[in-house]
Design an enzyme around this catalytic site. Structure first.
Site, PDB file in Angstrom:
ATOM      1  N   GLY A  62       0.900  -1.144   0.046  1.00  0.00           N
ATOM      2  CA  GLY A  62      -0.213   0.096   0.069  1.00  0.00           C
ATOM      3  C   GLY A  62       0.908   1.313   0.108  1.00  0.00           C
ATOM      4  O   GLY A  62       1.899   1.186   0.487  1.00  0.00           O
ATOM      5  N   HIS A 106      -4.060   1.184   7.682  1.00  0.00           N
ATOM      6  CA  HIS A 106      -2.725   1.761   7.361  1.00  0.00           C
ATOM      7  C   HIS A 106      -2.720   3.015   6.532  1.00  0.00           C
ATOM      8  O   HIS A 106      -2.308   3.995   7.190  1.00  0.00           O
ATOM      9  CB  HIS A 106      -1.747   0.670   7.206  1.00  0.00           C
ATOM     10  CG  HIS A 106      -0.260   1.077   7.126  1.00  0.00           C
ATOM     11  ND1 HIS A 106       0.562   0.565   7.810  1.00  0.00           N
ATOM     12  CD2 HIS A 106       0.282   2.088   6.362  1.00  0.00           C
ATOM     13  CE1 HIS A 106       1.460   1.128   7.564  1.00  0.00           C
ATOM     14  NE2 HIS A 106       1.488   1.901   6.906  1.00  0.00           N
ATOM     15  N   GLU A 107      -3.190   2.768   5.646  1.00  0.00           N
ATOM     16  CA  GLU A 107      -3.188   3.905   4.427  1.00  0.00           C
ATOM     17  C   GLU A 107      -4.151   5.013   4.871  1.00  0.00           C
ATOM     18  O   GLU A 107      -3.477   6.175   4.476  1.00  0.00           O
ATOM     19  CB  GLU A 107      -3.519   3.388   3.028  1.00  0.00           C
ATOM     20  CG  GLU A 107      -2.438   2.162   2.351  1.00  0.00           C
ATOM     21  CD  GLU A 107      -0.917   2.451   2.610  1.00  0.00           C
ATOM     22  OE1 GLU A 107      -0.399   3.622   2.564  1.00  0.00           O
ATOM     23  OE2 GLU A 107      -0.036   1.509   2.916  1.00  0.00           O
ATOM     24  N   GLN A 113       3.109  10.038   1.188  1.00  0.00           N
ATOM     25  CA  GLN A 113       4.345   9.333   1.100  1.00  0.00           C
ATOM     26  C   GLN A 113       5.401   9.660  -0.228  1.00  0.00           C
ATOM     27  O   GLN A 113       6.700   9.268  -0.127  1.00  0.00           O
ATOM     28  CB  GLN A 113       4.286   7.699   1.088  1.00  0.00           C
ATOM     29  CG  GLN A 113       3.741   7.230   2.375  1.00  0.00           C
ATOM     30  CD  GLN A 113       3.452   5.873   2.512  1.00  0.00           C
ATOM     31  OE1 GLN A 113       2.522   5.231   2.068  1.00  0.00           O
ATOM     32  NE2 GLN A 113       4.399   5.074   3.094  1.00  0.00           N
TER      33      GLN A 113
END
Ligand code: ZN
Length: 152
Positions: free
Chosen positions: A46, A130-131, A51
């Site tokens: 992911g 998480h993303e 990021q």
């Protein structure tokens, strides 16, 4: 299409709240393509736009055969809890255990602007959570226990 440098923990952008995508422009489509290239190159599961240095609510998930693009994702429902090991492309060489929802229902736009609802469990649900955390400036290490170094 291009592979981008992945931002590492310690860089401010990872702690900022990403902005909603108001309109799916050619730039957003290019962003999705660049994120896919970057994620493939990094062999991750992911990636969130912050990021690669873009503060927009865009994430992609690549688990098994599933390749899912999420624009403005929102978690609608969470059921149960499950503990599991996580790592992050922005925190290389570190793993830890994080408690996540076992089942989640998520609403997001796809690249055509259509609303999609995903019901996920297991690893896929973990990666979604998480993303989506990345879009709010949250990293897995904030929630993790038993952090340990691993070889990369
Ligand atoms: Zn991450």
């Amino acid at each position: 299409m291009a592979v981008f440098r992945i931002v590492n923990m310690g860089e401010d952008i990872l702690r900022e709240k990403a902005k909603c995508v108001a309109e799916i422009t050619p730039n957003i489509l290019k962003l999705l393509d660049n994120m896919a290239d970057t994620l493939r190159e990094a062999q991750g599961v992911g990636l969130a736009a912050p990021q690669i240095g873009v503060l927009k609510r865009v994430a992609i998930v690549h688990v098994g055969e599933d390749f899912i693009e999420l624009i403005n994702p929102e978690i609608l429902e969470v059921k149960g809890e499950v503990r599991g090991v996580e790592g992050c492309l922005s925190v290389p060489g570190v793993q830890g255990e994080v408690v996540r929802g076992r089942y989640i229902r998520v609403r997001a736009l796809d690249r055509t602007g259509a609303v999609q609802v995903y019901e996920t469990e297991g690893l896929l649900a973990r990666v979604f959570q998480h993303e989506i955390d990345h879009l709010d400036g949250v990293l897995f290490v904030d929630k993790a226990s038993r952090l340990e170094k691993v070889e990369t």
